[in-house]
Scaffold this active site. Sequence first.
Site, PDB file in Angstrom:
ATOM      1  N   SER A 190      -0.518   2.654   1.450  1.00 42.04           N
ATOM      2  CA  SER A 190      -1.750   1.857   1.878  1.00 42.04           C
ATOM      3  C   SER A 190      -1.462   1.381   3.342  1.00 42.04           C
ATOM      4  O   SER A 190      -0.484   1.205   3.779  1.00 42.04           O
ATOM      5  CB  SER A 190      -1.996   0.797   1.054  1.00 42.04           C
ATOM      6  OG  SER A 190      -2.965  -0.128   1.390  1.00 42.04           O
ATOM      7  N   TYR A 213       1.773  -6.850  -2.983  1.00 47.89           N
ATOM      8  CA  TYR A 213       1.008  -5.458  -2.888  1.00 47.89           C
ATOM      9  C   TYR A 213       1.455  -4.773  -1.485  1.00 47.89           C
ATOM     10  O   TYR A 213       2.006  -3.715  -1.434  1.00 47.89           O
ATOM     11  CB  TYR A 213      -0.473  -5.324  -3.183  1.00 47.89           C
ATOM     12  CG  TYR A 213      -1.131  -4.251  -2.831  1.00 47.89           C
ATOM     13  CD1 TYR A 213      -1.251  -3.266  -3.974  1.00 47.89           C
ATOM     14  CD2 TYR A 213      -1.685  -3.894  -1.533  1.00 47.89           C
ATOM     15  CE1 TYR A 213      -1.690  -1.916  -3.661  1.00 47.89           C
ATOM     16  CE2 TYR A 213      -2.597  -2.646  -1.393  1.00 47.89           C
ATOM     17  CZ  TYR A 213      -2.470  -1.646  -2.343  1.00 47.89           C
ATOM     18  OH  TYR A 213      -2.950  -0.458  -2.195  1.00 47.89           O
TER      19      TYR A 213
END
Length: 232
Positions: free
Chosen positions: A124, A138
């Site tokens: 990501s 995350y």
Amino acid sequence: MANILITGSSRGIGAAIFSALEGHNLVGQSTRGGDRAVAADFSDPDQVNALWREAMERLEGRIDVLINNAGIFEATPIEQSDEDWLAGWERTMQVNLTASAALCRLAVLHFREKGGGRIVNVSSRAAYRGDSPQHWHYAASKAGMIAMTKSIARGYAGENILAFGVCPGFTMTGMAEDYLASRGGEKLLADIPLGRVASAEEVAETVRWLAVDAPASATGAVIDVNGASYVR
């Protein structure tokens, strides 16, 4: 045709990756399983190893490409209790990073025996620019995926074991739609010079190219698919 294991293949980016690679011999993974997917809950380490064994059996003892796409995006505010915050951190790390690491290890050991193979890890843009105050874990898990990918690429290129990373920004999946809504919806698009979020198909095509067509000299590369919302 390559024999390919794709995690998180039931929806969103994973489903698009599965479609982009049709024509190859594919085994997917999801929490519920399916006709062409193995059921595996990555919060349970034992199920990660069981997935690999089942995929090897379905693919007649040979996997050429591992694509780690499975992941969760769950808020863990610092205001939670110590126990809840730590549990959220550990769950995200297990599902997003440790499960991927375990599969990468099994893949590298297998690739050594068969003379090479490829790993594509879907990370990501949060790996580089961070994420919201509710999502430290995350961002950290995705940064870990990138560091792991580069380590594999550097460590095993001489054995024809190649590793690549993909870093999407916002992507139009169910998870991204929920996140966009929670963070102001259209206002967030002002942060994306392209003026829109990426499609799952755009990310999938990048993964497909790395999985089957990218030259060996590209090993260790990480490709951004984020509309120039973060550039390195």
